[in-house]
Design a protein around this motif. Structure first.
Motif, mmCIF file in Angstrom:
data_model
loop_
_atom_site.group_PDB
_atom_site.id
_atom_site.type_symbol
_atom_site.label_atom_id
_atom_site.label_comp_id
_atom_site.label_asym_id
_atom_site.label_seq_id
_atom_site.Cartn_x
_atom_site.Cartn_y
_atom_site.Cartn_z
ATOM 1 N N ILE A 7 0.839 -1.211 0.000
ATOM 2 C CA ILE A 7 0.000 0.000 0.000
ATOM 3 C C ILE A 7 0.874 1.261 0.000
ATOM 4 C CG2 ILE A 7 -1.821 1.273 1.205
ATOM 5 C CD1 ILE A 7 -2.744 -1.354 2.426
ATOM 6 N N TYR A 8 0.491 2.180 -0.858
ATOM 7 C CA TYR A 8 1.197 3.462 -0.970
ATOM 8 C C TYR A 8 0.178 4.589 -0.833
ATOM 9 C CZ TYR A 8 4.905 0.660 -3.184
ATOM 10 O OH TYR A 8 5.871 -0.280 -3.457
ATOM 11 N N LEU A 9 0.654 5.737 -0.336
ATOM 12 C CA LEU A 9 -0.165 6.945 -0.358
ATOM 13 C C LEU A 9 0.248 7.721 -1.602
ATOM 14 C CD1 LEU A 9 -2.277 8.491 1.378
ATOM 15 C CD2 LEU A 9 -0.360 9.788 2.339
ATOM 16 N N ALA A 10 -0.652 7.787 -2.576
ATOM 17 C CA ALA A 10 -0.311 8.409 -3.867
ATOM 18 C C ALA A 10 -0.680 9.883 -3.900
ATOM 19 C CB ALA A 10 -1.029 7.667 -4.996
ATOM 20 N N ALA A 11 -1.629 10.276 -3.052
ATOM 21 C CA ALA A 11 -2.024 11.683 -2.981
ATOM 22 C C ALA A 11 -2.571 11.970 -1.595
ATOM 23 C CB ALA A 11 -3.094 11.996 -4.029
ATOM 24 N N SER A 12 -2.411 13.217 -1.184
ATOM 25 C CA SER A 12 -2.960 13.645 0.099
ATOM 26 C C SER A 12 -2.822 15.158 0.156
ATOM 27 C CB SER A 12 -2.192 12.978 1.250
ATOM 28 O OG SER A 12 -2.758 13.309 2.494
ATOM 29 N N GLY A 13 -3.919 15.839 0.475
ATOM 30 C CA GLY A 13 -3.932 17.301 0.420
ATOM 31 C C GLY A 13 -3.739 17.981 1.768
ATOM 32 N N ASP A 14 -4.335 19.177 1.876
ATOM 33 C CA ASP A 14 -4.145 20.004 3.079
ATOM 34 C C ASP A 14 -4.720 19.351 4.338
ATOM 35 O OD1 ASP A 14 -2.939 21.867 1.499
ATOM 36 O OD2 ASP A 14 -4.691 23.191 1.359
ATOM 37 N N MET A 15 -5.746 18.521 4.174
ATOM 38 C CA MET A 15 -6.323 17.852 5.353
ATOM 39 C C MET A 15 -5.624 16.525 5.626
ATOM 40 S SD MET A 15 -10.401 18.583 5.384
ATOM 41 C CE MET A 15 -10.826 18.225 3.706
ATOM 42 N N GLY A 16 -4.442 16.366 5.034
ATOM 43 C CA GLY A 16 -3.695 15.131 5.228
ATOM 44 C C GLY A 16 -2.213 15.420 5.311
ATOM 45 N N PHE A 17 -1.451 14.895 4.346
ATOM 46 C CA PHE A 17 0.004 14.968 4.430
ATOM 47 C C PHE A 17 0.630 15.995 3.484
ATOM 48 C CE2 PHE A 17 -1.272 10.960 6.171
ATOM 49 C CZ PHE A 17 -0.426 10.767 7.248
ATOM 50 N N GLY A 18 -0.197 16.749 2.746
ATOM 51 C CA GLY A 18 0.332 17.798 1.873
ATOM 52 C C GLY A 18 1.246 17.289 0.769
ATOM 53 N N CYS A 25 -8.058 14.345 -1.612
ATOM 54 C CA CYS A 25 -8.222 13.428 -0.478
ATOM 55 C C CYS A 25 -6.989 12.537 -0.409
ATOM 56 C CB CYS A 25 -9.472 12.568 -0.689
ATOM 57 S SG CYS A 25 -9.309 11.444 -2.098
ATOM 58 N N ASN A 26 -6.952 11.641 0.543
ATOM 59 C CA ASN A 26 -5.928 10.594 0.522
ATOM 60 C C ASN A 26 -6.267 9.627 -0.604
ATOM 61 O OD1 ASN A 26 -4.771 11.649 2.821
ATOM 62 N ND2 ASN A 26 -5.562 10.068 4.207
ATOM 63 N N VAL A 27 -5.332 9.426 -1.513
ATOM 64 C CA VAL A 27 -5.494 8.415 -2.561
ATOM 65 C C VAL A 27 -4.509 7.295 -2.245
ATOM 66 C CG1 VAL A 27 -5.277 7.879 -5.013
ATOM 67 C CG2 VAL A 27 -6.190 10.100 -4.297
ATOM 68 N N TYR A 28 -5.035 6.093 -2.050
ATOM 69 C CA TYR A 28 -4.178 4.948 -1.749
ATOM 70 C C TYR A 28 -3.979 4.111 -3.003
ATOM 71 C CZ TYR A 28 -5.350 6.224 3.044
ATOM 72 O OH TYR A 28 -5.523 6.908 4.225
ATOM 73 N N ARG A 49 0.555 15.604 -10.739
ATOM 74 C CA ARG A 49 1.387 15.549 -9.528
ATOM 75 C C ARG A 49 1.245 14.190 -8.833
ATOM 76 N NH1 ARG A 49 0.886 20.556 -5.363
ATOM 77 N NH2 ARG A 49 2.247 19.699 -3.755
ATOM 78 N N ILE A 50 0.074 13.617 -8.935
ATOM 79 C CA ILE A 50 -0.146 12.284 -8.349
ATOM 80 C C ILE A 50 0.673 11.254 -9.126
ATOM 81 C CG2 ILE A 50 -1.873 10.513 -7.809
ATOM 82 C CD1 ILE A 50 -3.946 12.722 -7.501
ATOM 83 N N LEU A 51 0.716 11.415 -10.456
ATOM 84 C CA LEU A 51 1.533 10.502 -11.266
ATOM 85 C C LEU A 51 3.002 10.599 -10.857
ATOM 86 C CD1 LEU A 51 0.072 11.134 -14.854
ATOM 87 C CD2 LEU A 51 -0.630 9.408 -13.186
ATOM 88 N N ARG A 52 3.457 11.843 -10.652
ATOM 89 C CA ARG A 52 4.877 12.033 -10.257
ATOM 90 C C ARG A 52 5.151 11.386 -8.900
ATOM 91 N NH1 ARG A 52 4.069 17.206 -12.331
ATOM 92 N NH2 ARG A 52 4.117 18.236 -10.301
ATOM 93 N N GLU A 53 4.186 11.504 -8.003
ATOM 94 C CA GLU A 53 4.336 10.918 -6.671
ATOM 95 C C GLU A 53 4.507 9.396 -6.790
ATOM 96 O OE1 GLU A 53 4.772 12.722 -3.983
ATOM 97 O OE2 GLU A 53 5.039 10.862 -2.864
ATOM 98 N N MET A 54 3.743 8.794 -7.681
ATOM 99 C CA MET A 54 3.867 7.340 -7.885
ATOM 100 C C MET A 54 5.241 7.015 -8.477
ATOM 101 S SD MET A 54 0.190 6.355 -9.517
ATOM 102 C CE MET A 54 -1.256 7.289 -9.130
ATOM 103 N N GLU A 55 5.655 7.809 -9.439
ATOM 104 C CA GLU A 55 6.973 7.561 -10.053
ATOM 105 C C GLU A 55 8.087 7.699 -9.021
ATOM 106 O OE1 GLU A 55 6.830 10.311 -13.347
ATOM 107 O OE2 GLU A 55 6.536 8.659 -14.776
#
Ligand code: ZN
Length: 246
Positions: A7-18, A25-28, A49-55
């Motif tokens: 499991i990876y956190l692929a996205a997360s905004g101001d109400m999470g991990f920035g 939202c948190n995208v797992y 940006r989510i794609l870059r986070e995965m890369e």
């Protein structure tokens, strides 16, 4: 950001991990063996940006075959159209909310109110996305090496769902916005929110013995996930209203 073996956190905004756009939202991302799955899709403002986070995590986003949407709110489902267009992935979403996702109906989504309240930029709009497989509570399906079971998540939204699965040997619940870390609920003044449905949805999770809780915002928990759920159940059973994140 890697959370566990699969499991990876692929996205997360101001109400999470920035990690990504503030409204995400948190995208797992779950590695299901031959294929990968996203739980929710973020808001769709800066999905690249989510794609870059995965890369950055060494993941090939081209392996994503399915997106499992927990509910139709824009911060969770607004990015689905981007991923579907790019990857041709299968969109799984709650049956009761499929129409509002496919029609981008802002009134039903509560987006007009949320935008006025400052949750989204004034020029933001929800991109409609075709839902391939509408799901209902008690449905189950297998993707790669993981079986997902659908639980009711209505109450926070009109007909949202949670996804339960055993991942890395742990009973895991992807809870959307139904329950947050610390036993908080998210009951908002928007269409589809309903306190009684909320209580019924949460009480149905009572005997799941969830070990890992992955909420749609904020912190996740890698042990004793049930303790957060139990706090909410206890408040509802005493006829009270659990602590609200809003
Ligand atoms: Zn929501």
């Amino acid at each position: 950001m890697r959370i566990s073996n699969s499991i990876y956190l692929a996205a997360s905004g101001d109400m999470g991990f920035g990690l990504t756009d503030g409204a995400d939202c948190n995208v797992y991302l779950i590695d299901c063996g031959r294929t990968k799955v996203l739980i929710d899709a973020g808001v769709g403002i800066d999905s690249s940006r989510i794609l870059r986070e995965m890369e950055n995590d060494g993941l090939s986003y081209r392996d994503i075959s399915h997106i499992l949407l927990t509910h139709h709110h824009a911060d969770h489902a607004g990015g689905a159209a981007f991923f579907k267009e790019l990857l041709g992935c299968t969109i799984i979403a709650p049956a009761q909310e499929a129409e509002s996702i496919e029609e981008a109906n802002e009134l039903v989504l509560g987006l007009d109110m949320a935008r006025r309240a400052g949750y989204y930029p004034q020029d933001y709009s929800f991109r409609a996305c075709r839902v391939d497989h509408p799901v209902r509570p008690c449905d189950s399906f297998i993707i790669g090496n993981i079986r997902f079971i659908v639980y009711d998540g209505s109450g926070h939204s009109m007909g949202g769902v949670c996804y339960y699965a055993e991942v890395d040997g742990y009973k895991s619940l992807f809870a959307g916005d139904l329950i947050s870390h610390g036993g908080l609920i998210s009951l908002q003044n928007i269409p589809g929110a309903d306190l009684h449905n909320y209580a019924r949805s949460v009480e149905a999770l009572e005997n799941l013995e969830v070990e890992r809780l992955f909420p749609g915002h904020g912190c996740f928990s890698l042990s004793n996930g049930y303790s957060h759920i139990d706090k909410v159940i206890k408040a509802f059973k005493s006829l009270g209203i659990p602590r609200n994140a809003i």
